[in-house]
Every structure is written in C-alpha cells, then in structure tokens.
Design a protein around this motif. Structure first.
Motif, PDB file in Angstrom:
ATOM      1  N   ARG A  54       6.282   4.882   0.333  1.00 42.98           N
ATOM      2  CA  ARG A  54       6.596   3.829   1.300  1.00 42.98           C
ATOM      3  C   ARG A  54       5.787   4.078   2.570  1.00 42.98           C
ATOM      4  NH1 ARG A  54      11.518   4.750  -1.255  1.00 42.98           N
ATOM      5  NH2 ARG A  54      12.249   2.891  -2.369  1.00 42.98           N
ATOM      6  N   PHE A  55       5.062   3.054   2.955  1.00 47.38           N
ATOM      7  CA  PHE A  55       4.252   3.101   4.168  1.00 47.38           C
ATOM      8  C   PHE A  55       4.927   2.235   5.217  1.00 47.38           C
ATOM      9  CE2 PHE A  55       1.386   3.905   0.662  1.00 47.38           C
ATOM     10  CZ  PHE A  55       0.578   4.927   1.123  1.00 47.38           C
ATOM     11  N   TYR A  56       5.253   2.832   6.346  1.00 46.80           N
ATOM     12  CA  TYR A  56       5.860   2.107   7.460  1.00 46.80           C
ATOM     13  C   TYR A  56       4.769   1.868   8.497  1.00 46.80           C
ATOM     14  CZ  TYR A  56      10.344   3.341   5.401  1.00 46.80           C
ATOM     15  OH  TYR A  56      11.415   3.478   4.545  1.00 46.80           O
ATOM     16  N   LEU A  57       4.451   0.594   8.725  1.00 45.53           N
ATOM     17  CA  LEU A  57       3.425   0.215   9.683  1.00 45.53           C
ATOM     18  C   LEU A  57       4.062  -0.521  10.851  1.00 45.53           C
ATOM     19  CD1 LEU A  57       0.696  -1.218   7.261  1.00 45.53           C
ATOM     20  CD2 LEU A  57       0.882   1.115   8.143  1.00 45.53           C
ATOM     21  N   GLU A  58       3.469  -0.377  12.021  1.00 47.11           N
ATOM     22  CA  GLU A  58       3.970  -1.099  13.189  1.00 47.11           C
ATOM     23  C   GLU A  58       3.595  -2.576  13.111  1.00 47.11           C
ATOM     24  OE1 GLU A  58       3.929  -0.790  18.049  1.00 47.11           O
ATOM     25  OE2 GLU A  58       2.862   0.701  16.868  1.00 47.11           O
ATOM     26  N   LYS A  59       2.338  -2.845  12.730  1.00 47.00           N
ATOM     27  CA  LYS A  59       1.846  -4.219  12.646  1.00 47.00           C
ATOM     28  C   LYS A  59       1.181  -4.437  11.294  1.00 47.00           C
ATOM     29  CE  LYS A  59       0.840  -4.198  17.572  1.00 47.00           C
ATOM     30  NZ  LYS A  59      -0.233  -4.103  18.561  1.00 47.00           N
ATOM     31  N   ASN A  60       1.122  -5.689  10.868  1.00 52.20           N
ATOM     32  CA  ASN A  60       0.456  -6.041   9.618  1.00 52.20           C
ATOM     33  C   ASN A  60      -1.033  -6.226   9.893  1.00 52.20           C
ATOM     34  OD1 ASN A  60      -0.118  -6.761   7.033  1.00 52.20           O
ATOM     35  ND2 ASN A  60       0.926  -8.726   7.115  1.00 52.20           N
ATOM     36  N   ILE A  61      -1.788  -5.154   9.725  1.00 51.50           N
ATOM     37  CA  ILE A  61      -3.227  -5.168   9.992  1.00 51.50           C
ATOM     38  C   ILE A  61      -3.954  -5.036   8.656  1.00 51.50           C
ATOM     39  CG2 ILE A  61      -5.134  -3.971  11.131  1.00 51.50           C
ATOM     40  CD1 ILE A  61      -3.101  -3.111  13.293  1.00 51.50           C
ATOM     41  N   GLU A  62      -4.847  -5.972   8.394  1.00 46.39           N
ATOM     42  CA  GLU A  62      -5.540  -6.032   7.101  1.00 46.39           C
ATOM     43  C   GLU A  62      -6.294  -4.742   6.775  1.00 46.39           C
ATOM     44  OE1 GLU A  62      -8.972  -8.738   4.968  1.00 46.39           O
ATOM     45  OE2 GLU A  62      -7.724  -9.650   6.523  1.00 46.39           O
TER      46      GLU A  62
ATOM     47  N   ASP B 233      -2.553  12.938 -13.802  1.00 46.14           N
ATOM     48  CA  ASP B 233      -2.879  12.666 -15.205  1.00 46.14           C
ATOM     49  C   ASP B 233      -2.465  11.229 -15.519  1.00 46.14           C
ATOM     50  OD1 ASP B 233      -0.125  12.587 -15.826  1.00 46.14           O
ATOM     51  OD2 ASP B 233      -0.082  14.677 -16.425  1.00 46.14           O
ATOM     52  N   SER B 234      -2.796  10.765 -16.683  1.00 42.08           N
ATOM     53  CA  SER B 234      -2.604   9.351 -17.016  1.00 42.08           C
ATOM     54  C   SER B 234      -1.137   8.946 -17.177  1.00 42.08           C
ATOM     55  CB  SER B 234      -3.371   9.006 -18.285  1.00 42.08           C
ATOM     56  OG  SER B 234      -2.901   9.786 -19.371  1.00 42.08           O
ATOM     57  N   SER B 235      -0.234   9.901 -17.249  1.00 43.84           N
ATOM     58  CA  SER B 235       1.170   9.561 -17.465  1.00 43.84           C
ATOM     59  C   SER B 235       1.937   9.295 -16.167  1.00 43.84           C
ATOM     60  CB  SER B 235       1.872  10.666 -18.254  1.00 43.84           C
ATOM     61  OG  SER B 235       1.906  11.852 -17.483  1.00 43.84           O
ATOM     62  N   LEU B 236       1.289   9.461 -15.028  1.00 38.05           N
ATOM     63  CA  LEU B 236       1.968   9.258 -13.750  1.00 38.05           C
ATOM     64  C   LEU B 236       2.366   7.795 -13.580  1.00 38.05           C
ATOM     65  CD1 LEU B 236       2.607  10.515 -10.821  1.00 38.05           C
ATOM     66  CD2 LEU B 236       0.653   9.103 -10.179  1.00 38.05           C
ATOM     67  N   GLN B 237       3.596   7.598 -13.165  1.00 37.87           N
ATOM     68  CA  GLN B 237       4.065   6.262 -12.816  1.00 37.87           C
ATOM     69  C   GLN B 237       4.338   6.270 -11.322  1.00 37.87           C
ATOM     70  OE1 GLN B 237       7.249   4.697 -15.215  1.00 37.87           O
ATOM     71  NE2 GLN B 237       6.555   5.813 -17.000  1.00 37.87           N
ATOM     72  N   CYS B 238       3.658   5.374 -10.602  1.00 36.32           N
ATOM     73  CA  CYS B 238       3.900   5.308  -9.165  1.00 36.32           C
ATOM     74  C   CYS B 238       3.802   3.863  -8.695  1.00 36.32           C
ATOM     75  CB  CYS B 238       2.928   6.194  -8.391  1.00 36.32           C
ATOM     76  SG  CYS B 238       1.251   5.579  -8.289  1.00 36.32           S
ATOM     77  N   LYS B 239       4.414   3.617  -7.559  1.00 35.51           N
ATOM     78  CA  LYS B 239       4.319   2.314  -6.919  1.00 35.51           C
ATOM     79  C   LYS B 239       4.355   2.540  -5.416  1.00 35.51           C
ATOM     80  CE  LYS B 239       9.191   0.982  -6.740  1.00 35.51           C
ATOM     81  NZ  LYS B 239      10.149  -0.084  -6.998  1.00 35.51           N
ATOM     82  N   SER B 240       3.890   1.554  -4.693  1.00 30.88           N
ATOM     83  CA  SER B 240       3.894   1.672  -3.236  1.00 30.88           C
ATOM     84  C   SER B 240       4.570   0.453  -2.626  1.00 30.88           C
ATOM     85  CB  SER B 240       2.468   1.814  -2.704  1.00 30.88           C
ATOM     86  OG  SER B 240       1.720   0.659  -2.986  1.00 30.88           O
ATOM     87  N   GLU B 241       5.077   0.675  -1.427  1.00 26.86           N
ATOM     88  CA  GLU B 241       5.699  -0.400  -0.663  1.00 26.86           C
ATOM     89  C   GLU B 241       5.192  -0.294   0.766  1.00 26.86           C
ATOM     90  OE1 GLU B 241       9.934   0.089  -0.917  1.00 26.86           O
ATOM     91  OE2 GLU B 241       9.951  -0.094  -3.095  1.00 26.86           O
ATOM     92  N   ILE B 242       4.971  -1.439   1.387  1.00 22.82           N
ATOM     93  CA  ILE B 242       4.553  -1.483   2.779  1.00 22.82           C
ATOM     94  C   ILE B 242       5.645  -2.182   3.559  1.00 22.82           C
ATOM     95  CG2 ILE B 242       2.844  -2.319   4.433  1.00 22.82           C
ATOM     96  CD1 ILE B 242       0.791  -2.249   2.115  1.00 22.82           C
ATOM     97  N   LEU B 243       6.168  -1.506   4.571  1.00 23.88           N
ATOM     98  CA  LEU B 243       7.211  -2.072   5.424  1.00 23.88           C
ATOM     99  C   LEU B 243       6.649  -2.163   6.830  1.00 23.88           C
ATOM    100  CD1 LEU B 243       8.891   0.321   3.457  1.00 23.88           C
ATOM    101  CD2 LEU B 243      10.443  -1.550   3.923  1.00 23.88           C
ATOM    102  N   VAL B 244       6.733  -3.347   7.421  1.00 22.68           N
ATOM    103  CA  VAL B 244       6.119  -3.598   8.723  1.00 22.68           C
ATOM    104  C   VAL B 244       7.207  -3.920   9.736  1.00 22.68           C
ATOM    105  CG1 VAL B 244       4.500  -5.063   9.995  1.00 22.68           C
ATOM    106  CG2 VAL B 244       4.044  -4.482   7.606  1.00 22.68           C
ATOM    107  N   GLY B 245       7.093  -3.323  10.925  1.00 23.27           N
ATOM    108  CA  GLY B 245       8.020  -3.648  11.998  1.00 23.27           C
ATOM    109  C   GLY B 245       8.231  -2.496  12.957  1.00 23.27           C
ATOM    110  N   ASN B 246       9.018  -2.785  13.988  1.00 24.34           N
ATOM    111  CA  ASN B 246       9.320  -1.803  15.032  1.00 24.34           C
ATOM    112  C   ASN B 246      10.752  -1.287  14.963  1.00 24.34           C
ATOM    113  OD1 ASN B 246       6.844  -1.694  16.390  1.00 24.34           O
ATOM    114  ND2 ASN B 246       7.281  -3.632  17.419  1.00 24.34           N
ATOM    115  N   GLU B 247      11.475  -1.631  13.886  1.00 22.67           N
ATOM    116  CA  GLU B 247      12.855  -1.198  13.774  1.00 22.67           C
ATOM    117  C   GLU B 247      12.917   0.330  13.727  1.00 22.67           C
ATOM    118  OE1 GLU B 247      11.501  -3.281  11.313  1.00 22.67           O
ATOM    119  OE2 GLU B 247      12.097  -5.099  12.360  1.00 22.67           O
ATOM    120  N   ASN B 248      14.125   0.847  13.920  1.00 25.92           N
ATOM    121  CA  ASN B 248      14.306   2.295  13.804  1.00 25.92           C
ATOM    122  C   ASN B 248      13.912   2.736  12.401  1.00 25.92           C
ATOM    123  OD1 ASN B 248      15.278   2.624  16.406  1.00 25.92           O
ATOM    124  ND2 ASN B 248      17.414   2.376  15.794  1.00 25.92           N
TER     125      ASN B 248
END
Length: 95
Positions: A38-46, A64-79
């Motif tokens: 999970r990536f927490y960003l202050e602003k949505n910058i391309e 290795d090829s068996s890794l399962q991963c996903k990512s999420e981007i959360l934008v804002g100034n909340e706590n």
C-alpha cells in the motif's frame, strides 16, 4: 520471519531512488498468501504513479514466479493508519 525479512528487503531495494516527497508511507502486508503493498501519497501525481508501477515491476523481478502480489495507492492528507501485527511500514516520512 525469514519470508517477511526477505520481502521487506526486496521492496526496499525496489524503492531505492523512487521515493519522492509526495510519498507519505509504504506498507507491506500479507493477506491469505498474497503480498499487498500500500502506497500512501499526499497528492495524485502522475509521475509518482509511474514510479509505483516501476517499483512493483522491480519488486516482482526479484521474486520467483510463484509470488502473488498486488498494490494499492491511497491518496490524501488523512491521518495515517496504525498497524496491526500483519503489516510492516517499509517507509514513512516525518509528519
């Protein structure tokens, strides 16, 4: 613990030189055998979104090829959230 340490190390390596001042926090967790970043960003910058795509690509290349991963981007100034036992902050800026 060994798997966690390896995943944290690989994520840190993938993030080298990619983190900008817009990054607030990066958290690694494991949810039902899927590594979630999970990536927490202050602003949505391309440019930062493109950097995140590069980070994920590099992170996957270290695995290795068996890794399962996903990512999420959360934008804002909340706590920023507090952590449960299944999460590790890999990066957090001073706020």
């Amino acid at each position: 613990m060994k798997a966690w340490n390896f995943q944290v190390l690989m994520l840190v390596q993938a993030m080298l030189g990619a983190v900008t001042p817009n990054f607030r926090m990066v958290v690694l967790s494991c949810e039902v055998d899927v590594w979630v970043i999970r990536f927490y960003l202050e602003k949505n910058i391309e440019d930062d979104t493109a950097e995140i795509e590069d980070i994920i690509c590099q992170y996957a290349a270290y695995q290795d090829s068996s890794l399962q991963c996903k990512s999420e981007i959360l934008v804002g100034n909340e706590n920023l959230p507090s952590f449960s036992e299944g999460n590790r902050a890999v990066y957090r800026r001073k706020e």
